[in-house]
Design an enzyme around this catalytic site. Structure first.
Site, PDB file in Angstrom:
ATOM      1  N   HIS A 359       0.803  -1.223   0.000  1.00 11.52           N
ATOM      2  CA  HIS A 359       0.000   0.000   0.000  1.00 11.52           C
ATOM      3  C   HIS A 359       0.833   1.268   0.000  1.00 11.52           C
ATOM      4  O   HIS A 359       0.420   2.274  -0.548  1.00 11.52           O
ATOM      5  CB  HIS A 359      -1.008  -0.041   1.144  1.00 11.52           C
ATOM      6  CG  HIS A 359      -2.147  -0.938   0.794  1.00 11.52           C
ATOM      7  ND1 HIS A 359      -2.196  -2.258   1.190  1.00 11.52           N
ATOM      8  CD2 HIS A 359      -3.214  -0.741  -0.002  1.00 11.52           C
ATOM      9  CE1 HIS A 359      -3.259  -2.816   0.674  1.00 11.52           C
ATOM     10  NE2 HIS A 359      -3.900  -1.930  -0.054  1.00 11.52           N
ATOM     11  N   GLU A 600     -12.394  -9.292  -5.744  1.00 16.85           N
ATOM     12  CA  GLU A 600     -10.960  -9.409  -5.479  1.00 16.85           C
ATOM     13  C   GLU A 600     -10.600 -10.716  -4.800  1.00 16.85           C
ATOM     14  O   GLU A 600      -9.461 -10.944  -4.416  1.00 16.85           O
ATOM     15  CB  GLU A 600     -10.424  -8.195  -4.710  1.00 16.85           C
ATOM     16  CG  GLU A 600     -11.251  -7.728  -3.549  1.00 16.85           C
ATOM     17  CD  GLU A 600     -10.707  -6.456  -2.911  1.00 16.85           C
ATOM     18  OE1 GLU A 600      -9.646  -5.965  -3.298  1.00 16.85           O
ATOM     19  OE2 GLU A 600     -11.374  -5.958  -1.997  1.00 16.85           O
ATOM     20  N   ASP A 624      -5.541  -7.522  -5.326  1.00 16.80           N
ATOM     21  CA  ASP A 624      -5.782  -8.660  -4.440  1.00 16.80           C
ATOM     22  C   ASP A 624      -6.167  -9.893  -5.241  1.00 16.80           C
ATOM     23  O   ASP A 624      -5.760 -11.005  -4.903  1.00 16.80           O
ATOM     24  CB  ASP A 624      -6.879  -8.325  -3.426  1.00 16.80           C
ATOM     25  CG  ASP A 624      -6.303  -7.568  -2.245  1.00 16.80           C
ATOM     26  OD1 ASP A 624      -5.251  -8.003  -1.752  1.00 16.80           O
ATOM     27  OD2 ASP A 624      -6.868  -6.549  -1.845  1.00 16.80           O
ATOM     28  N   CYS A 671     -10.307  -1.337 -10.798  1.00 14.65           N
ATOM     29  CA  CYS A 671      -9.620  -0.273 -10.066  1.00 14.65           C
ATOM     30  C   CYS A 671      -8.283  -0.751  -9.501  1.00 14.65           C
ATOM     31  O   CYS A 671      -7.666  -0.056  -8.697  1.00 14.65           O
ATOM     32  CB  CYS A 671     -10.501   0.289  -8.968  1.00 14.65           C
ATOM     33  SG  CYS A 671     -11.050  -0.954  -7.801  1.00 14.65           S
TER      34      CYS A 671
HETATM   35  C1  PEP Z   1      -7.168  -4.172  -5.266  1.00 14.61           C
HETATM   36  O1  PEP Z   1      -7.037  -5.077  -4.440  1.00 14.61           O
HETATM   37  O2  PEP Z   1      -6.982  -4.285  -6.490  1.00 14.61           O
HETATM   38  C2  PEP Z   1      -7.591  -2.834  -4.815  1.00 14.61           C
HETATM   39  C3  PEP Z   1      -7.884  -1.889  -5.668  1.00 14.61           C
HETATM   40  O3  PEP Z   1      -7.610  -2.647  -3.471  1.00 14.61           O
HETATM   41  P1  PEP Z   1      -6.313  -2.381  -2.577  1.00 14.61           P
HETATM   42  O4  PEP Z   1      -5.128  -2.301  -3.463  1.00 14.61           O
HETATM   43  O5  PEP Z   1      -6.564  -1.122  -1.820  1.00 14.61           O
HETATM   44  O6  PEP Z   1      -6.309  -3.588  -1.698  1.00 14.61           O
HETATM   45 MG    MG Z   2      -7.894  -4.891  -2.436  1.00 14.84          MG
END
Ligand code: PEP
Ligand code: MG
Length: 753
Positions: A359, A600, A624, A671
């Site tokens: 992250h 995800e 994910d 996303c």
């Molecule tokens: C993902 O898992 O692709 C996502 C957009 O969520 P994050 O990266 O915040 O877990």
């Molecule tokens: Mg995610």
């Protein structure tokens, strides 16, 4: 055996450099195996295996004797990648004699390869005069030893270029994974977790006498603390337990400990670094002891070490000055660490742990800060104040770069600026292919800074607002009204365009300091919607804040992370509807926002149809989803090259989701970071994704690529790719296509190496 293994590895781990490490290995292995010779041969750039350390062979042969890959017994062990155990080495057809070594005296030979990440680094050999084979136990011990030491040797080899004693600057390149694109040239500031004895950055001390005085004051402060602690606990401890405080005090009064530190300060190091080195050595000495009682004392020394260090570091932290062009480097960078550096000073980030999907890397991309993750061999604690180049395109860093390399990268920085200028013209142009197929490009946000940049770059909506970011930047849960104000800012900034707010997605690697979750396997544990369904009070406050904030704007969508079953969706929807009804009763003039599911988790792929039938929209979290489909931890640098977003299984799942969602008449967005990769974006467009949502940084590049092609071409590329068997072939096929279409240059500057 296990104890010997552990203590050898511990001693090697504490070695000052490669030379020291190899000498410890040969001495300790020889002693433990009660043999007459132990030697290490290491591979050089020309595939030659050179004798680098030996206990038993003539020392004058070290550095001189070498064998090519496949030649001699050592070369044979390396090329076959297996142990060779002989009772009389001379009789073997591959035997080569080097008179410098004096090894004719030794008949028996046991050699095992030293392999790190599939690569043969060298060969570990033991020899003895008797004409008898080493037994199975010896062989097993040496193989285990070599497997355990390979990582340490690789690390020592990689870090060998950095010297601190003479403070000489030597150019050295280290590789990791790209975290955020771009190139930065600046000065390293090491962000050390305070009170970590093993991560104290080396800094030069300019006034030794003042530093020594400061060191003594810190010792006095700890002495006072311990005395006070002993007094307070007097009535609750027995005599033996109280004796521990006396032991601590006598350690602190120990003149030799203090004088070792003072000597190192005089040699030019700050007190905190000198103290951490001395304590580290004492801890290692105690840990290596065979007596259980004495070994346990290591924990006391460590504890004492931390207490003193906290005083020594307190002032360093307070007086931290961030230079212009700061490159923040740390063992494991976190969002809060980024916040410590003034925005106008921070130009690059380097994290020893983590990968491009961590992250902190996602945040860095959102903030447009060139970042490299997972640089496991970086001797970061020695780099404070040094010059560094961060190459976020290729995932490498160069410390103390020479003028040649610096010049090359300065050209890239200039090219980048020109590239960005070229993108400005794209801002108001629609994102459509040459044959007029329209694609919606939205952005992922989390910070207010993202909003400004997103609008500047022509974003048409927000496909993912990570609400956990404002939660992470506080020291307690934000109240409902605080949340309402934060959400209102986002909704207002983009109105009348849609803002998709994801409900709190913590757990995994996203920790809130005030809501710690201790789990052995956090990515398979209490995450996302699993937490908020267990804590409806947190969920309800959040969705109430979102809906209140949307009053009069009506551009809110609510999205649920980590949905793995229909009941999770139904229960979340029920809570949202409950909050909505209450708000209407309270007099708010709001509409019920569309409610969407993030896909995800593999279970959601197989149930996409059932979920779509119950949702207003779907959005794929490919970060994910890739981690769970491929069973590859998105943060683990060791398996980072197995995290393949274009793996055929991932592409097939992505295609399946669009198909099923559209069959239910529901729109689908993506996303995950994949949407911001200009090459992958072509595939996603061809698959039929209605919205691609990405960090604002990538938006102009993706738009420019999509505007440069025809939909039919992208569909042809997709058809070609979908029948290929592995990610490498798929990537090569995409690269070929991009090259033919003349769009490679947009992806990364040409001169980056
Ligand atoms: C993902 O898992 O692709 C996502 C957009 O969520 P994050 O990266 O915040 O877990
Ligand atoms: Mg995610």
């Amino acid at each position: 055996m296990l104890n010997s293994l552990r203590s050898i590895v511990q001693e090697v781990n504490a070695a000052a450099d490669l030379h020291d490490a190899l000498n410890i290995i040969v001495r300790r292995v020889k002693e433990t195996m009660k043999t007459q010779v132990c030697s290490v041969y290491l591979r050089d750039g020309k595939d030659c295996f050179t004798l680098m350390a030996s206990d038993g062979l003539n020392p004058s042969a070290i550095g001189l004797v070498g064998m090519a890959y496949g030649e001699g017994l050592v070369g044979r062990v390396a090329s076959r990648e297996e142990a060779l155990n002989l009772d009389d080495a001379e009789l073997h057809p591959d035997y080569q004699y080097f008179s410098e070594t004096g090894e004719e005296r030794y008949a028996a030979f046991l050699g095992v390869p030293i392999i790190h990440h599939r690569h043969v680094l060298g060969v570990l050999v033991v020899q003895q005069a008797d004409r008898r084979r080493f037994d199975e136990g010896d062989e097993a011990f040496l193989i285990t030893m070599s497997a355990q030491l390979s990582g340490v040797i690789a690390h020592a080899k990689a870090t060998g270029g950095i010297t601190i004693a003479d403070n000489k600057a030597t150019e050295a390149r280290f590789t990791g994974a790209p975290g955020a694109q771009g190139v930065a040239i600046g000065t390293v500031v090491v962000s050390a977790e305070s009170v970590d004895l093993y991560a104290v950055p080396y800094q030069i001390c300019t006034d030794a006498e003042a530093e020594i005085e400061f060191f003594h004051q810190s010792l006095t402060s700890v002495r006072n603390d311990i005395k006070a602690l002993g007094e307070t606990l007097k009535s609750r401890l027995n005599r033996e337990e109280r004796a521990l405080f006396d032991a601590y005090l006598s350690m602190l009064n120990d003149a030799s400990l203090g004088s070792e530190v003072v000597a190192r300060i005089r040699k030019g190091s700050i007190a905190a670094y000198a103290w951490s080195e001395v304590i580290g050595e004492h801890v290692n000495n105690f840990s290596a002891m065979t007596d259980d009682y004495l070994r346990e004392r290591a924990a006391d020394v460590r504890d004492l070490g931390r207490r003193v260090l906290s005083y020594l570091q307190e002032s360093t932290q307070k007086t931290r000055i961030y230079p212009d062009n700061t490159i923040l480097v740390g063992e494991e960078l976190t969002a809060t660490m980024l916040g410590e550096v003034p925005k106008d000073k921070l130009v690059g980030l380097v994290s020893v742990r983590g990968s491009s999907n961590s992250h902190v890397a996602i945040l860095a991309r959102a903030m447009d800060i060139p970042t490299v993750m997972g640089v496991v061999d970086l001797p970061y604690i020695r780099l404070d104040g040094r010059t560094m180049i961060v190459d976020g395109y290729h995932g490498s860093v160069v410390s103390d770069p020479g003028s040649e390399v610096t010049k090359q990268y300065q050209v890239i920085v200039k090219e980048e600026k020109e590239l960005i200028k070229g993108f400005e013209a794209l801002k108001d142009l629609p994102c459509e292919t040459r044959d007029n197929y329209r694609v919606s490009l939205w952005v992922n946000t989390g910070l207010m800074a993202d909003v400004v940049r997103s609008l500047e770059r022509g974003a048409e909506g927000v496909g993912l607002y990570r609400t956990e970011v404002p939660f992470m930047l506080r020291d307690r849960f934000p109240s409902e009204s605080e949340q309402q104000a934060i959400y209102r800012e986002q909704l207002e900034a983009f109105a009348p365009n849609t803002v998709t707010m994801r409900t709190l997605d913590i757990g995994g690697d996203k920790a809130l300091p005030y809501f710690p979750i201790e789990e052995d396997n956090p990515f398979l544990g209490w995450r996302g919607v699993r937490i908020t369904l267990d804590h409806p009070e947190i969920f309800l406050a959040q969705v109430r804040a979102m809906m209140k904030a949307s009053e009069g704007l009506d551009n809110l969508r609510i999205m649920l992370p980590m949905i793995a079953s229909v009941p999770e969706l139904e229960q979340s929807k029920a809570l949202i509807v409950r909050a909505y009804n209450e708000l209407v009763e309270e007099g708010y003039k709001i509409v019920l926002p569309p409610i969407g599911v993030m896909v995800e988790v593999p279970a959601a792929v197989y149930q996409a149809r059932e979920l779509a039938a119950r949702a207003d929209f779907m959005s794929v979290g490919s970060n994910d989803l890739t981690q769970y489909l491929l069973a590859v931890d998105r943060n683990n640098a060791r398996v980072a090259d197995l995290y393949q977003p274009c793996h055929p299984a991932v592409l097939r799942a992505l295609q399946q989701i669009v198909h099923d969602a559209h069959a239910e008449g529901v729109s689908v967005s993506i996303c995950g970071e994949l949407a911001g990769d200009p090459a992958a974006a072509l595939l996603l467009v061809a698959m039929g994704y209605d919205v691609l949502s990405m960090s604002a940084t990538n938006l102009p590049k993706v738009k420019s690529v999509i505007r440069g092609i025809e939909l039919v071409q992208a569909e042809k590329l997709l058809a070609e790719v979908m029948v290929l068997p592995d990610a490498d072939e798929i990537n090569r096929c995409i690269d070929r296509y991009l090259k033919e279409a003349g769009i490679t240059r947009l992806l990364r500057p040409s001169t980056a190496q």
